[in-house]
Write a protein that holds these residues in place. Structure first.
Motif, PDB file in Angstrom:
ATOM      1  N   GLU A 216      26.241  48.717  40.205  1.00  0.00           N
ATOM      2  CA  GLU A 216      26.284  47.904  38.987  1.00  0.00           C
ATOM      3  C   GLU A 216      27.420  48.357  38.075  1.00  0.00           C
ATOM      4  OE1 GLU A 216      23.593  47.364  34.938  1.00  0.00           O
ATOM      5  OE2 GLU A 216      22.554  47.550  36.857  1.00  0.00           O
ATOM      6  N   ARG A 217      28.192  47.408  37.587  1.00  0.00           N
ATOM      7  CA  ARG A 217      29.251  47.713  36.627  1.00  0.00           C
ATOM      8  C   ARG A 217      28.613  48.144  35.308  1.00  0.00           C
ATOM      9  NH1 ARG A 217      34.453  45.471  36.794  1.00  0.00           N
ATOM     10  NH2 ARG A 217      35.740  46.222  35.073  1.00  0.00           N
ATOM     11  N   ASP A 218      29.053  49.266  34.778  1.00  0.00           N
ATOM     12  CA  ASP A 218      28.512  49.808  33.528  1.00  0.00           C
ATOM     13  C   ASP A 218      29.224  49.141  32.354  1.00  0.00           C
ATOM     14  OD1 ASP A 218      27.165  51.331  31.702  1.00  0.00           O
ATOM     15  OD2 ASP A 218      28.299  53.167  32.065  1.00  0.00           O
TER      16      ASP A 218
ATOM     17  N   PRO B 116      31.219  41.208  37.464  1.00  0.00           N
ATOM     18  CA  PRO B 116      32.555  41.359  36.853  1.00  0.00           C
ATOM     19  C   PRO B 116      33.619  41.629  37.912  1.00  0.00           C
ATOM     20  CG  PRO B 116      30.909  42.602  35.610  1.00  0.00           C
ATOM     21  CD  PRO B 116      30.217  42.111  36.863  1.00  0.00           C
ATOM     22  N   ASP B 117      34.744  40.939  37.788  1.00  0.00           N
ATOM     23  CA  ASP B 117      35.813  41.019  38.792  1.00  0.00           C
ATOM     24  C   ASP B 117      35.284  40.690  40.178  1.00  0.00           C
ATOM     25  OD1 ASP B 117      37.945  41.886  37.034  1.00  0.00           O
ATOM     26  OD2 ASP B 117      36.966  43.839  36.981  1.00  0.00           O
ATOM     27  N   GLY B 118      34.339  39.752  40.227  1.00  0.00           N
ATOM     28  CA  GLY B 118      33.636  39.460  41.471  1.00  0.00           C
ATOM     29  C   GLY B 118      34.533  38.997  42.598  1.00  0.00           C
TER      30      GLY B 118
ATOM     31  N   VAL C 270      35.946  42.049  44.038  1.00  0.00           N
ATOM     32  CA  VAL C 270      34.868  42.788  44.710  1.00  0.00           C
ATOM     33  C   VAL C 270      34.570  42.159  46.067  1.00  0.00           C
ATOM     34  CG1 VAL C 270      32.412  43.363  44.605  1.00  0.00           C
ATOM     35  CG2 VAL C 270      33.846  43.647  42.568  1.00  0.00           C
ATOM     36  N   ALA C 271      34.478  40.825  46.103  1.00  0.00           N
ATOM     37  CA  ALA C 271      34.194  40.124  47.353  1.00  0.00           C
ATOM     38  C   ALA C 271      35.307  40.341  48.375  1.00  0.00           C
ATOM     39  CB  ALA C 271      33.995  38.634  47.080  1.00  0.00           C
ATOM     40  N   GLU C 272      36.544  40.316  47.922  1.00  0.00           N
ATOM     41  CA  GLU C 272      37.678  40.569  48.814  1.00  0.00           C
ATOM     42  C   GLU C 272      37.578  41.972  49.419  1.00  0.00           C
ATOM     43  OE1 GLU C 272      41.465  40.186  50.691  1.00  0.00           O
ATOM     44  OE2 GLU C 272      40.201  38.668  49.749  1.00  0.00           O
ATOM     45  N   TRP C 273      37.266  42.953  48.584  1.00  0.00           N
ATOM     46  CA  TRP C 273      37.151  44.335  49.064  1.00  0.00           C
ATOM     47  C   TRP C 273      35.995  44.480  50.045  1.00  0.00           C
ATOM     48  CZ3 TRP C 273      33.247  48.029  47.449  1.00  0.00           C
ATOM     49  CH2 TRP C 273      33.471  49.321  47.945  1.00  0.00           C
TER      50      TRP C 273
ATOM     51  N   THR D 135      36.218  29.412  38.519  1.00  0.00           N
ATOM     52  CA  THR D 135      35.333  30.543  38.816  1.00  0.00           C
ATOM     53  C   THR D 135      36.150  31.812  39.019  1.00  0.00           C
ATOM     54  OG1 THR D 135      33.602  31.376  40.274  1.00  0.00           O
ATOM     55  CG2 THR D 135      35.308  30.066  41.301  1.00  0.00           C
ATOM     56  N   ASP D 136      35.670  32.913  38.431  1.00  0.00           N
ATOM     57  CA  ASP D 136      36.381  34.183  38.566  1.00  0.00           C
ATOM     58  C   ASP D 136      35.564  35.216  39.327  1.00  0.00           C
ATOM     59  OD1 ASP D 136      34.440  34.599  36.691  1.00  0.00           O
ATOM     60  OD2 ASP D 136      35.757  35.396  35.129  1.00  0.00           O
ATOM     61  N   TYR D 137      34.408  34.832  39.848  1.00  0.00           N
ATOM     62  CA  TYR D 137      33.580  35.803  40.571  1.00  0.00           C
ATOM     63  C   TYR D 137      33.483  35.500  42.058  1.00  0.00           C
ATOM     64  CZ  TYR D 137      30.054  32.183  39.504  1.00  0.00           C
ATOM     65  OH  TYR D 137      29.377  30.996  39.365  1.00  0.00           O
ATOM     66  N   ILE D 138      34.083  34.433  42.510  1.00  0.00           N
ATOM     67  CA  ILE D 138      34.222  34.157  43.944  1.00  0.00           C
ATOM     68  C   ILE D 138      35.436  33.253  44.128  1.00  0.00           C
ATOM     69  CG2 ILE D 138      32.667  32.174  43.913  1.00  0.00           C
ATOM     70  CD1 ILE D 138      33.040  34.714  46.799  1.00  0.00           C
TER      71      ILE D 138
END
Length: 371
Positions: free
Chosen positions: A42-44, A92-94, A97-100, A128-131
């Motif tokens: 989880e992003r803090d 956040p920055d999904g 994150v999905a790419e990684w 959309t910025d999370y996928i």
């Protein structure tokens, strides 16, 4: 088979203005009860840090990270070696994150869209910025809070390998009948949303105005200060999940209000439906396609389109029928919509994805799967 599962989700530690927490908590507890090991990354972020109500769940390991760069530094091995890695919506920055994840993970990967209608609208508008559209086909599974025809759309329009419904669920250990005398005629739990407010006005606020001798309540944050609440409507700014059951049980009826995008998509049940039903409280709901695949209208749930219909239910419903509807809904939920049932469903999807991956990779006689 015991699975090692890594989840990268919005938040499991804070339910403040965050319906995702309820979903993650129930699902992961169900997975743990079936013997699986889960790590939640989880992003803090400040708004959840300041409102944490479950810092370390007993049924999974939670790891907080501060920046996107922390993920590869601290968690590459866990993601690489997991049997299943799930990335949730609105992380956040999904997109990064999905790419990684889809680059590093060797096990099955899944995108769990807890906001499917919102996501599809944003994909259509490129906002959309999370996928990212290009990442969707790289996941083995696209798990969707919405079922029905939308699943075909996700595959045909956005290239998902396997779009499957994974609806929200209830934890029956938390949501069950309490020995509470119902003092509220109608209650509602929900964060403020402009597209829901008109229905809330029609089915709760206006009935409260016209029935001043009855008591109502609305629980949830972010409501504008200029809403004119009738004197017989109690406002509760935030109600943590552990208090939901007692709140439901204090009501003769509970109200379900569905967001406009989810009404348009259909087949998008709110977790509040399952929670209230598990508590043995009859539900008054707005109308949407697919509702009858979760509850039978008239015998397991009550539908109201207009103020007058809501008022008739609250004033005129025979007590025996009210109790029968509540009991029937509770039986349905405990049979079909618990977190353990969702965990079983996820296990089946994982097995399906493994089989599909083997078919894609191909098998050469006497050699085995191509690496």
């Amino acid at each position: 088979m015991t699975l090692d599962i890594v989840v990268l989700g919005l938040s499991i530690t804070s339910s403040w203005g965050n319906g995702h927490a309820t979903t993650w908590r129930a699902l992961i507890k169900g997975l743990a009860e079936r013997g699986h090991r889960v790590t939640f990354l989880e992003r803090d972020v400040p708004w959840y840090r300041d409102h944490r109500d479950l810092r370390q769940p007993p049924w999974c390991r939670v790891e907080l990270y501060e920046t996107l760069a922390d993920l590869p530094r601290r968690h590459t091995a866990a993601v690489r070696d997991a049997d299943l890695v799930i990335v949730g919506s609105f992380v956040p920055d999904g997109a990064a994150v999905a790419e990684w994840v889809t680059t590093q993970a060797r096990g099955v990967t899944a995108f769990y869209d807890i906001d499917t209608p919102v996501t599809l609208a944003r994909l259509e508008h490129g906002t959309t910025d999370y996928i990212a559209p290009a990442t969707i086909p790289r996941f083995d599974l696209y798990l969707s809070f919405t079922g029905g025809p939308v699943l075909d759309l996700i595959e045909t329009s956005w290239g998902a390998r396997a779009a499957r419904a994974l609806y929200c669920a209830v934890d029956p250990d938390l949501h069950k009948p309490h020995d509470v005398v119902p003092h509220l005629t109608l209650g509602y739990i929900g964060t403020y949303s402009p597209d829901r407010q008109r229905t809330l006005d029609r089915l709760l606020i206006e009935p409260a105005r016209r029935l001043p001798s009855l008591r109502f309540a609305v629980a949830g944050p972010q409501y504008p200060a200029d809403i004119a609440w009738p004197a017989n409507v109690e406002r509760i700014e935030h109600l943590p999940p552990q208090e939901h059951a007692r709140f439901y049980c204090a009501q003769r009826y509970t109200l379900n209000v569905t967001r406009a995008d989810m009404i348009a998509a259909g087949w998008s049940p709110s977790v509040r439906l399952f929670e209230a039903a598990a508590c043995g409280v009859p539900i008054v709901s707005d109308r949407w396609a697919g509702l009858d695949s979760f509850f039978t209208p008239g015998t397991e749930i009550l539908i109201a389109d207009a103020t007058e219909q809501a008022m008739a239910i609250l004033r005129d419903m025979p007590e025996e029928r009210r109790r029968d509807i509540a009991a029937a809904a509770r039986r349905r939920v405990l049979a079909e919509h618990t977190a353990r049932e969702r965990a079983r469903t996820l296990e089946a999807y994982h097995a399906e994805a493994l089989a599909a991956r083997a078919r894609r990779e191909g098998v050469r006689p006497g050699v085995g799967a191509v690496a």
